[in-house]
Design a protein around this motif. Sequence first.
Motif, PDB file in Angstrom:
ATOM      1  N   UNK A  31       0.839  -1.198   0.000  1.00 41.40           N
ATOM      2  CA  UNK A  31       0.000   0.000   0.000  1.00 41.40           C
ATOM      3  C   UNK A  31       0.871   1.244   0.000  1.00 41.40           C
ATOM      4  N   UNK A  32       0.501   2.217  -0.831  1.00 42.16           N
ATOM      5  CA  UNK A  32       1.212   3.492  -0.913  1.00 42.16           C
ATOM      6  C   UNK A  32       0.179   4.618  -0.869  1.00 42.16           C
ATOM      7  N   UNK A  33       0.438   5.629  -0.045  1.00 39.59           N
ATOM      8  CA  UNK A  33      -0.436   6.799   0.004  1.00 39.59           C
ATOM      9  C   UNK A  33       0.231   7.946  -0.738  1.00 39.59           C
ATOM     10  N   UNK A  34      -0.495   8.516  -1.715  1.00 40.17           N
ATOM     11  CA  UNK A  34       0.001   9.629  -2.517  1.00 40.17           C
ATOM     12  C   UNK A  34      -0.787  10.887  -2.154  1.00 40.17           C
ATOM     13  N   UNK A  35      -0.079  11.941  -1.782  1.00 34.30           N
ATOM     14  CA  UNK A  35      -0.707  13.135  -1.237  1.00 34.30           C
ATOM     15  C   UNK A  35      -0.298  14.370  -2.048  1.00 34.30           C
ATOM     16  N   UNK A  36      -1.285  15.116  -2.516  1.00 37.79           N
ATOM     17  CA  UNK A  36      -1.032  16.402  -3.160  1.00 37.79           C
ATOM     18  C   UNK A  36      -1.397  17.505  -2.188  1.00 37.79           C
ATOM     19  N   UNK A  37      -0.472  18.461  -1.973  1.00 35.69           N
ATOM     20  CA  UNK A  37      -0.694  19.467  -0.942  1.00 35.69           C
ATOM     21  C   UNK A  37      -0.932  20.853  -1.524  1.00 35.69           C
ATOM     22  N   UNK A  38      -1.759  21.609  -0.827  1.00 32.35           N
ATOM     23  CA  UNK A  38      -2.007  23.012  -1.126  1.00 32.35           C
ATOM     24  C   UNK A  38      -1.112  23.846  -0.205  1.00 32.35           C
ATOM     25  N   UNK A  39      -0.747  25.023  -0.662  1.00 34.82           N
ATOM     26  CA  UNK A  39       0.034  25.963   0.147  1.00 34.82           C
ATOM     27  C   UNK A  39       1.386  25.400   0.572  1.00 34.82           C
ATOM     28  N   UNK A  40       2.013  24.612  -0.287  1.00 35.02           N
ATOM     29  CA  UNK A  40       3.313  24.062   0.051  1.00 35.02           C
ATOM     30  C   UNK A  40       4.352  25.167   0.171  1.00 35.02           C
TER      31      UNK A  40
END
Length: 420
Positions: free
Chosen positions: A88-97
Amino acid sequence: MTEQIRDRASRSLPTASVRHGRLKRHSAWKTLLAVLGGTMAVVLVSGVSVAAIAVNQLNENIDVVELVTAEGEERVIPTVGEWEGGFNVLLVGVDNAEGQSDGDDRGGAVLNDVNILVHVAEDQQSAVAVSIPRDMVVPIPSCPNPEGGSYFAMSAQPINVAMSYGGLSCVVLTVEALTGLDIPYAGVISFDGVARMSSAVGGVDVCVDGPIFDEFTGLDLPEAGTYSLEGRQALAFLRSRKGVGDGSDLGRISSQQVYLSSLIRKVQSEGVLTDVTKLYGIATVATSSMKLSSSLASVDTMVSMALVLKDIPTENITFVQYPGTTGGTGVYSGKVQPIEWQASALLEKIRNDESFALQEGETGIGSALNPNAPAPEPTTPAPTGSAAPTVPPLADEEPAEVLEGVKGQTAADYTCSVAN
């Protein structure tokens, strides 16, 4: 005793057949993680492919983050190469990086606006990518504070505030609690990184069923048809909420899946993963645009994942939306409320690597089947003199259970985003 810290964000709220499990192998694409979350994980395979050329340079680009347990202890994680099963892999796209190009125009906390959990089955013949709506209200467990102590657990918060509490580790802990799956690998990418990655792969073709103009993201597609998107336009498409479906986060997810399925087909059919020059460019952009968990930031791990994924066919790769609905009251007002019975049925199938099917045409409110989709290519040669190719059924295969109400599509499905 561990100090409990109350963060400010805690005050902010009062049938298309999808095959999973033990299926016959086919020759297919060489990356799943290379395309998910707005191409957030292209590095997982492209980095592998060019490792022999510039592994040291690529490794130096990687920004590493440590995943910790709820107690704040470092996770002990074996490499994938030691496993014979799934992962299992969690892929995260972030705002305000931090350092984002439009940072001066934005404000507030860093939010995990894209959350995609990728599950590869134990027999390594299928994969499911679960998109969790950013506005879905879920319990957030107690998360370690990187500066010491820990935050209170909260029973009802939008999932996208998890990043602002305890960073990537808190997002992982939250998704683990929500799904019942262990998640040893995770990666983060910013908006700027998504734009650069879309250009690195040479653009992605997306179909829309009408003109889309979204003043909030800058997306401008003047008429129905197919567009090749890259850079800021690709990012605008992936971020567009008001321009697709019913203007909700749920519509945006199904529109994003139009992009992701097209991207998978692109890297398969155009030889992207066999072109050393393209791969080196992709890997360079990816490794300089992402933060990876230390468990993932290793060439050995990426090689092992690529070897596992290389034979999964597109029809066995499924994008689904974590079941949810809008229009709720109380803590769900203006947010997304989980549909618990649908989620339980879906997660049980995923955890047990059991085959399931989606209802035909249930791609989601932001997408629809493309009426001009090309005919599927036969997997066996057509008999001499026949009018159409035939494909024999797999022996002793039982029909997959249809999961009522679950939205999504396979990577083999051609879909169009629905204009709002």
